[in-house]
Design a protein around this motif. Structure first.
Motif, short mmCIF file in Angstrom:
data_model
loop_
_atom_site.label_atom_id
_atom_site.label_comp_id
_atom_site.label_asym_id
_atom_site.label_seq_id
_atom_site.Cartn_x
_atom_site.Cartn_y
_atom_site.Cartn_z
N CYS A 1 34.18 37.76 33.27
CA CYS A 1 35.43 38.42 33.67
C CYS A 1 36.52 37.84 32.78
CB CYS A 1 35.73 38.12 35.14
SG CYS A 1 37.28 38.81 35.72
N ASN B 1 31.15 38.82 43.52
CA ASN B 1 31.34 39.93 42.57
C ASN B 1 30.78 41.21 43.14
OD1 ASN B 1 32.31 37.92 40.91
ND2 ASN B 1 30.56 37.93 39.50
N ARG C 1 42.54 48.17 35.88
CA ARG C 1 43.00 46.81 36.19
C ARG C 1 44.23 46.41 35.39
NH1 ARG C 1 37.68 43.07 37.25
NH2 ARG C 1 36.73 44.48 38.77
N TYR D 1 33.36 34.61 37.68
CA TYR D 1 33.78 35.25 38.92
C TYR D 1 34.69 36.42 38.58
CZ TYR D 1 32.85 30.51 40.86
OH TYR D 1 32.31 29.31 41.22
N ASP D 2 34.48 37.53 39.25
CA ASP D 2 35.41 38.64 39.10
C ASP D 2 36.68 38.27 39.86
OD1 ASP D 2 36.84 40.97 38.99
OD2 ASP D 2 35.11 42.27 39.38
N TYR D 3 37.71 37.85 39.13
CA TYR D 3 38.94 37.42 39.82
C TYR D 3 40.01 38.51 39.80
CZ TYR D 3 40.12 36.10 34.98
OH TYR D 3 40.32 36.10 33.62
N MET D 4 39.65 39.71 39.29
CA MET D 4 40.67 40.76 39.18
C MET D 4 40.43 41.95 40.09
SD MET D 4 40.71 41.18 35.10
CE MET D 4 40.94 39.86 33.95
N VAL D 5 39.20 42.12 40.57
CA VAL D 5 38.89 43.30 41.37
C VAL D 5 39.86 43.38 42.56
CG1 VAL D 5 37.11 42.13 42.75
CG2 VAL D 5 36.97 44.61 42.43
#
Lengths: 731, 237
Positions: free
Chosen positions: B112, A151, B206, A418-422
């Motif tokens: 997230c 992240n 996003r 988990y940041d899965y979009m960055v």
């Protein structure tokens, strides 16, 4: 020197004799340390090398195969993907947060060392049953550590898998994979070339952490392993983010000859590998290496595995520009020596020479072993089962129970951390088969996945190895992408035990065959042996990371059922195969029977068929049918798509095998009726069984076999069990 | 109309914001290195998400001392538009440019996920392209997004229309279940009194393309453009 010294560092007496022959003298303490880390199993692959040669590594797309920091595969338009997976099992077993975090840090550095920008992280995890507090502690710590590092780096963690089985209770499996994108012209390699070129250490300062980390990775875990906590490195993702940006500037400005991450074996590993690849030597003065602790000995500096450091060889005359870039990012870059032509590593501490070893002796001098092999005795006992015995009758209850087992249940509790979009490329997010990432500036997308099933490999290593590859490829194919290549992480017990080595060789042979048939060469990987606690090995667990390419992102396909009224179709065939299934384990606690057989030619045909149907726009969804069998695949399709299905089948299989058997080479599709005959023709032309099971309908999963209703469950109630299982156990 | 995206050491959504402005909205945009103090010529400054300075000490606590922040403060005091997203919001709070504070999520976990937010003030420069009470689907990704303000301050902010977004469900109900992180009053974003500074935890960059599952985030950027056009390119609110 006393034998105790080299033995404690993990060298055998014979290896020590060999070192003396190479040097034509007694090595000193620093030199023994350097040999010990480089000749450890972790770095030298001394037991596995001969067997690993069986894996195919060539292919038309392969730009870089095994032997570098990561493999690289061409994806057209001047772009390429770099990827690799690596284990951090032992550090995670004793310090789960830092162990897992530095596992991510290490693999990410392997990717940007190649000049690539990391675009995705994946991970494959195994723990003991979640009922056990220690398993929960490890699971929580590992997920936290992975999230913290990824992240902060701004790299999306987009896919992974988590299994729970007591085989992993003492020795969890933590495999981290990273995927990067690179322009062909920007590809960097870990090579030291050009006599007189400077050698620079950049990034973090060197401390005493992680000394002999790779020796630690090359022995079994025991009661004393807790004392190894100082062997676990400590991560600093912020530092690594700065290092990443600085290194990207270096490659963009074409300032370097070569660079390499200081991972396992630290500075020692870097200098000998870079010199050895370039056929060169180096003169290094370690008194110039920036330290974060006073009084470090040459031995400690050479063996430290402090994180977030790299070794670079800049182009002649660009040292100052390199320093300026690092300084902009608040980092140090210090010249510590130069490249020579004599092939020797001359290590100085100021004026004093503390080591002198031919670089190639460290990287290639280690003898290769052919360990003894023996078929394990347990195999005969566990193979026979009568699946008819395991039909429990209440199929609604059985399905809910399977859906709520942690291995099958939703992993949202994990990937939500988990940041899965960055980076804003994640077009298919975690929770389906493979994740799909767009490639900005093109119409392409990359599918990525990681897969493996230790239970199958325990019951039949060859078959399990082949299935691991096949299933990864099937996941990729379900998005519409064509599988390109493999990175593998091979987690096994102690290879000095003949039974373990037998498992290892058979798994590799199975994987090798599948890689050949599916045309997915292995471009990078890692072997992790000694995954044992108190003499008990983990299941043989290869994990297969795979990358696939979808040329036109508009043609992508998702796993969730869509299109009310669409036909539900099964490609492939269900057989009487309950052995090794998740169902059997949940219902009986047994890990037994023959795992499903795999016919790789049929597998190939099923995958080709699925790709063709998606490419021609004939399907509305595609989902791999694997662990948990047809019933679970149907339930997942319903939950992800938010729709029900009505299945009506005629079958003479015993019901448990029909619902929960894990026959291979099956893909569940939904097909709009107007395309059904065309889709069927495509399938039959390829020799792929095509069966219409029912249709997308309403809000329930109804499963009728031979006129009897086996399952009738609302999607909402299945979703609750599936979603809540892990949060419940963890709260 | 020119956007500036500040890059702190450890910013990681800078590239994403830049991408949306340049390639989706097709408007002029430049990065601003955190050491630069020259920010004239920009009409909207965005402090992006990420982990400035690793979020060590406290999220945003070190970045507020970056040289660029003095200029941002001056720019804002003259009515310039400043948008802080996630870590950028944290920095604005640390710098005292917005009221309140952000604490660790009540779950103690990084989250997230997609969230729904309700537009409570549709007249500030960042929301004028939205309808009153419109529900937007915009994802969050943070560990320290639990907004806090004393009851009296919160009442004041509400009275002055400074609570711009609240977490809600897909039908716009502001409920405890729809609150992902424990924020008081489900607050997801606040502005200053004159409305030219907005901080929000959700990431509009996003979800500004259909390919990524929604375009609601685009409305934030389009609002800025609309506001700018309406005012004929003048600062001040």
């Amino acid at each position: 020197m006393e034998a105790k010294v080299w033995r404690e560092m993990g060298l055998t007496d014979r290896e020590y004799e060999l070192i003396k022959e190479i040097l034509k003298r007694e090595p000193n303490y620093v030199e023994v340390g350097m040999f010990a880390v480089m000749w450890s199993e972790h770095c030298s692959y001394k037991s596995s090398r001969a067997v690993l040669k069986k894996l195919p590594t060539q292919g038309p797309h392969v730009l870089q195969g095994p032997g570098e920091n990561a493999g690289i595969v061409d994806i057209g338009e001047g772009l390429a993907v770099a990827f690799k997976v690596e284990s951090h099992n032992h550090p995670s077993a004793i310090e789960p947060f830092q162990g897992a975090a530095t596992g991510v840090g290490g693999i990410v550095r392997d990717i940007f060392t190649m000049g690539a920008r990391p675009i995705a992280n994946l991970n494959s995890l195994r723990f003991g049953d979640l009922e056990k507090p220690r398993s929960r502690y490890l699971f929580n710590g590992v997920v936290n550590g992975i999230g913290w590092y990824g992240n902060c780096m701004g790299i999306p963690t987009v896919a992974g898998e988590v299994y729970f089985d007591n085989s992993y209770a003492g020795n969890p499996i933590v495999n981290a994979m990273c995927v990067g994108l690179v322009k062909h012209g920007d590809i960097a390699r870990g090579v030291a070339a050009g006599k007189g070129n400077a050698v620079m250490v950049v990034g973090a300062r060197t401390g005493r952490d992680g000394i002999h980390g790779c020796t630690f990775a090359s022995e079994e875990l025991s009661e004393e392993s807790e004392d190894r906590r100082p062997s676990v490195q400590v991560g600093d993702p912020f530092m690594e983010k700065l290092l990443l940006e600085a290194c990207q500037e270096l490659t963009a400005k074409n300032l370097i000859v070569g660079m390499q991450d200081m991972g396992a074996a630290g500075l020692t590993g870097c200098v000998c590998e870079m010199a050895s690849r370039g056929g060169t030597g180096m003169n290094i003065d370690i008194s110039l290496v920036p330290r974060r602790e006073k009084g470090m000995t040459p031995y400690e500096v050479m063996l430290s595995e402090s994180q977030e450091r790299m070794l670079i060889v800049p182009r002649a005359g660009s040292e100052e520009e390199v320093k300026a870039i690092f300084s902009k990012w608040g980092l140090e870059a210090v010249v510590i020596g130069e490249v020579t032509e004599d092939g020797l590593l001359n290590i100085f501490d100021g004026e004093e020479k503390v080591a002198c070893i031919p670089a190639a002796a460290l990287t290639k001098g280690c003898p290769a072993y052919s360990p003894e092999e023996r078929e394990p005795a347990y195999l005969k006992e566990v193979r026979e089962i009568d699946s008819g015995k395991y039909s429990f009758g209440n199929w609604n209850k059985a399905l809910l129970k399977v859906l709520s087992s942690p291995t099958i249940a939703s992993k949202k509790w994990v990937y939500r951390q988990y940041d899965y979009m960055v980076q804003t490329d994640t077009v298919i997010v975690p929770g389906g088969d493979a994740a799909l990432l767009r490639v900005k500036g093109t119409s392409k997308a990359l599918a990525v996945t990681i897969d493996g099933n230790g239970r199958y490999c325990y019951l039949d290593p060859f078959c399990g190895g082949a299935i691991a590859v096949a299933e990864a490829a099937r996941n990729i194919v379900c998005t519409g992408a064509r599988p390109l290549a493999v990175t593998d992480c091979l987690n096994f017990g102690n290879p000095e035990k003949p039974e373990i080595f037998w498992q290892f060789r058979n798994v590799i042979e199975g994987m090798s065959k599948a890689c050949r048939v599916l045309e997915t060469p292995v471009v990078s990987g890692n072997v992790s042996f000694y995954n044992e606690t108190a003499g008990e090995p983990v299941f043989p667990t290869p994990t297969v990371g795979m990358v696939g390419l979808l040329e036109n992102i508009e043609k992508r396909c998702k796993a969730g059922f869509s299109g009310e009224g669409d036909a539900v179709v099964l490609l492939g065939e269900s057989k009487d195969e309950l052995g090794g299934s998740e169902y059997l384990k949940i219902m009986t606690g047994l890990v037994s029977g023959k795992p499903p057989v795999i016919d790789l030619e049929l597998e190939k045909a099923v995958q080709e068929c699925c790709l063709k149907l998606i490419d021609q726009g004939l399907v509305s969804s595609a989902h791999d049918c694997s662990e948990g069998g047809l019933a679970v695949a149907l339930a997942e399709g319903c939950i992800i798509g938010g729709r029900g299905v009505k299945i009506e089948m005629i079958s003479d299989l015993n019901p448990a095998a029909l619902l929960f058997g894990e026959s291979q080479s099956r893909i569940l599709l939904t097909v709009p009726w107007e395309h059904i005959s065309k889709a069927e023709t495509v399938s039959l032309d390829l020799g792929v069984p095509f069966n219409i099971l029912g249709r997308v309908k309403g809000r329930s999963l109804t499963f009728i076999v031979n006129g009897t209703k086996f399952i009738d469950l609302e999607v909402g109630s299945m979703e609750r069990e599936w979603l809540e299982a892990i949060p419940c156990l963890m709260s | 109309m020119k956007f500036g995206v500040v890059v702190f050491p450890g910013s990681n959504c800078d590239v994403d914001v830049y991408h949306v402005i340049k390639n989706v909205l097709k408007k002029p945009v430049e990065y601003i290195w955190h050491r630069d103090q020259e920010i004239d010529g920009f009409n909207c400054i965005i402090l992006p998400g990420g982990f400035s300075y690793g979020d060590y000490l406290r999220s945003g606590a070190i970045a507020r001392f970056s040289p660029v922040m003095k200029s941002v403060e001056k720019f804002a005091s003259q009515g310039g538009l400043v948008l802080g997203i996630c870590n950028g919001f944290q920095i604005l709070l640390e710098a005292g440019l917005l009221p309140g504070a952000l604490r660790g999520n009540d779950s103690q976990q990084f989250i997230c996920d997609d969230t729904f937010i309700k537009v409570e003030n549709e007249s500030c420069p960042f929301t004028i392209d939205c309808a009153q009470d419109e529900v937007l689907k915009i994802p969050i990704a943070h560990k320290d997004g639990n907004y806090f303000a004393e009851a009296s301050l919160l009442r004041e902010l509400e009275a002055k229309g400074q609570v711009v977004f609240r977490y809600c469900d897909h039908e716009g109900r502001v409920s405890r279940e729809a609150n992902p992180n424990g924020s008081v009053g489900n607050v997801a974003g606040v502005c200053n009194e004159s409305g030219n500074i907005l901080g929000m935890m959700p990431h509009p960059e996003r979800c500004a393309e259909e390919l990524l599952g929604g375009e609601d985030g685009k409305k934030i950027f389009k609002s800025v453009l609309k506001w700018w056009e309406k005012r004929g390119g003048r600062r001040g609110s």
